[in-house]
Design an enzyme around this catalytic site. Structure first.
Site, PDB file in Angstrom:
ATOM      1  N   LYS A   9      40.501  25.403  52.387  1.00  0.00           N
ATOM      2  CA  LYS A   9      41.710  25.184  51.598  1.00  0.00           C
ATOM      3  C   LYS A   9      42.537  23.995  52.115  1.00  0.00           C
ATOM      4  O   LYS A   9      42.238  23.447  53.187  1.00  0.00           O
ATOM      5  CB  LYS A   9      42.539  26.474  51.624  1.00  0.00           C
ATOM      6  CG  LYS A   9      41.821  27.677  51.007  1.00  0.00           C
ATOM      7  CD  LYS A   9      42.743  28.879  51.000  1.00  0.00           C
ATOM      8  CE  LYS A   9      42.035  30.119  50.529  1.00  0.00           C
ATOM      9  NZ  LYS A   9      42.963  31.270  50.438  1.00  0.00           N
ATOM     10  N   TYR A  49      41.039  32.146  40.467  1.00  0.00           N
ATOM     11  CA  TYR A  49      41.889  33.238  40.944  1.00  0.00           C
ATOM     12  C   TYR A  49      42.344  34.148  39.796  1.00  0.00           C
ATOM     13  O   TYR A  49      43.450  34.677  39.827  1.00  0.00           O
ATOM     14  CB  TYR A  49      43.105  32.667  41.677  1.00  0.00           C
ATOM     15  CG  TYR A  49      42.807  32.231  43.102  1.00  0.00           C
ATOM     16  CD1 TYR A  49      42.212  33.100  44.022  1.00  0.00           C
ATOM     17  CD2 TYR A  49      43.131  30.962  43.548  1.00  0.00           C
ATOM     18  CE1 TYR A  49      41.945  32.712  45.327  1.00  0.00           C
ATOM     19  CE2 TYR A  49      42.868  30.557  44.869  1.00  0.00           C
ATOM     20  CZ  TYR A  49      42.274  31.450  45.740  1.00  0.00           C
ATOM     21  OH  TYR A  49      42.018  31.072  47.036  1.00  0.00           O
ATOM     22  N   ASN A 112      45.780  30.579  54.573  1.00  0.00           N
ATOM     23  CA  ASN A 112      44.833  31.288  55.441  1.00  0.00           C
ATOM     24  C   ASN A 112      43.500  30.551  55.569  1.00  0.00           C
ATOM     25  O   ASN A 112      42.464  31.150  55.837  1.00  0.00           O
ATOM     26  CB  ASN A 112      44.657  32.728  54.959  1.00  0.00           C
ATOM     27  CG  ASN A 112      44.167  32.809  53.530  1.00  0.00           C
ATOM     28  OD1 ASN A 112      43.852  31.793  52.919  1.00  0.00           O
ATOM     29  ND2 ASN A 112      44.070  34.012  52.994  1.00  0.00           N
ATOM     30  N   HIS A 115      38.696  30.453  51.766  1.00  0.00           N
ATOM     31  CA  HIS A 115      38.383  31.497  50.788  1.00  0.00           C
ATOM     32  C   HIS A 115      36.897  31.800  50.898  1.00  0.00           C
ATOM     33  O   HIS A 115      36.082  30.878  51.029  1.00  0.00           O
ATOM     34  CB  HIS A 115      38.695  31.035  49.362  1.00  0.00           C
ATOM     35  CG  HIS A 115      38.109  31.949  48.329  1.00  0.00           C
ATOM     36  ND1 HIS A 115      38.739  33.102  47.920  1.00  0.00           N
ATOM     37  CD2 HIS A 115      36.908  31.918  47.670  1.00  0.00           C
ATOM     38  CE1 HIS A 115      37.962  33.728  47.043  1.00  0.00           C
ATOM     39  NE2 HIS A 115      36.854  33.037  46.872  1.00  0.00           N
ATOM     40  N   GLU A 126      31.901  32.750  41.009  1.00  0.00           N
ATOM     41  CA  GLU A 126      32.653  31.644  41.620  1.00  0.00           C
ATOM     42  C   GLU A 126      31.769  30.402  41.821  1.00  0.00           C
ATOM     43  O   GLU A 126      32.230  29.277  41.631  1.00  0.00           O
ATOM     44  CB  GLU A 126      33.250  32.101  42.948  1.00  0.00           C
ATOM     45  CG  GLU A 126      34.334  33.159  42.747  1.00  0.00           C
ATOM     46  CD  GLU A 126      34.830  33.783  44.050  1.00  0.00           C
ATOM     47  OE1 GLU A 126      34.404  33.346  45.134  1.00  0.00           O
ATOM     48  OE2 GLU A 126      35.671  34.707  43.975  1.00  0.00           O
TER      49      GLU A 126
HETATM   50  P1  CMP Z   1      41.984  34.310  49.166  1.00  0.00           P
HETATM   51  O1  CMP Z   1      41.046  35.073  50.013  1.00  0.00           O
HETATM   52  O2  CMP Z   1      41.567  32.943  48.723  1.00  0.00           O
HETATM   53  O3  CMP Z   1      42.373  35.169  47.873  1.00  0.00           O
HETATM   54  C1  CMP Z   1      43.606  35.085  47.211  1.00  0.00           C
HETATM   55  C2  CMP Z   1      44.586  34.237  47.941  1.00  0.00           C
HETATM   56  O4  CMP Z   1      45.944  34.470  47.603  1.00  0.00           O
HETATM   57  C3  CMP Z   1      44.546  34.574  49.433  1.00  0.00           C
HETATM   58  O5  CMP Z   1      43.351  34.148  50.009  1.00  0.00           O
HETATM   59  C4  CMP Z   1      45.808  33.914  49.921  1.00  0.00           C
HETATM   60  O6  CMP Z   1      45.682  32.503  50.048  1.00  0.00           O
HETATM   61  C5  CMP Z   1      46.736  34.237  48.755  1.00  0.00           C
HETATM   62  N1  CMP Z   1      47.511  35.476  48.990  1.00  0.00           N
HETATM   63  C6  CMP Z   1      47.061  36.715  49.064  1.00  0.00           C
HETATM   64  N2  CMP Z   1      48.072  37.603  49.269  1.00  0.00           N
HETATM   65  C7  CMP Z   1      49.186  36.853  49.309  1.00  0.00           C
HETATM   66  C8  CMP Z   1      50.560  37.169  49.474  1.00  0.00           C
HETATM   67  N3  CMP Z   1      50.978  38.440  49.624  1.00  0.00           N
HETATM   68  N4  CMP Z   1      51.438  36.161  49.476  1.00  0.00           N
HETATM   69  C9  CMP Z   1      51.015  34.883  49.302  1.00  0.00           C
HETATM   70  N5  CMP Z   1      49.719  34.526  49.123  1.00  0.00           N
HETATM   71  C10 CMP Z   1      48.817  35.501  49.128  1.00  0.00           C
END
Ligand code: CMP
Length: 148
Positions: A9, A49, A112, A115, A126
């Protein structure tokens, strides 16, 4: 052979962690069968998403994922979907298990770093969103190379 989709990301790109994170997947033994840098737009992000469109964090997630280019890749290997999810760790970096990518490099729930597809079905969906068939390669990494 099983395949999964991984996205490095915008925070991975910004923090120059691309190489170190890819290294972990290679060290584990997974094969990269497709990889490219792209700039995700809002339509593509919404498609990817789709399960989160009604979540309170969706707008923020869209801003984040479209803010810089990302690296998308397809990894192949035995049990790759579950194994890569384990390597990546829990969504919230502060709750991620010690030694996972998110624990080692992050402190945020949104930013984070990586993904990784959640299930084999998600991976199939995906991968089709991000890669054309001709962008994915079947090859034998152990094939002897010419040394000339
Ligand atoms: P990902 O595993 O890519 O799947 C959905 C994404 O949404 C997640 O990683 C985070 O980047 C984001 N995400 C999930 N939960 C939250 C949250 N509570 N607040 C903000 N971003 C979130």
């Amino acid at each position: 052979m099983e395949r999964t989709l991984v996205i490095l990301k915008p925070d991975t790109v910004q923090r120059k962690l691309i190489g170190r994170i890819i290294q972990r997947f290679e060290d584990k033994g997974f094969k990269i069968v497709g990889m490219k840098m792209i700039w995700i737009d809002r339509d593509l992000a919404t498609k990817h998403y789709e399960a989160h469109v009604n979540k309170p964090f969706f707008n923020s997630l869209l801003e984040f994922i479209t803010s810089l280019p990302v690296v998308v890749m397809v990894l192949e290997g035995t049990d790759v979907v579950e194994q890569v999810r384990k390597m990546v760790g829990s969504t919230d970096c502060r709750k991620a298990e010690v030694g996972t990518i998110r624990f080692d490099f992050g402190l945020s729930i949104q930013n984070n770093l990586v993904h990784a597809s959640e299930s084999i079905q998600d991976a199939e969906r995906e991968i089709k969103i991000f890669f054309k068939e001709e962008e994915l390669f079947s090859y034998d990494p152990y094939k002897p190379l010419s040394t000339v």
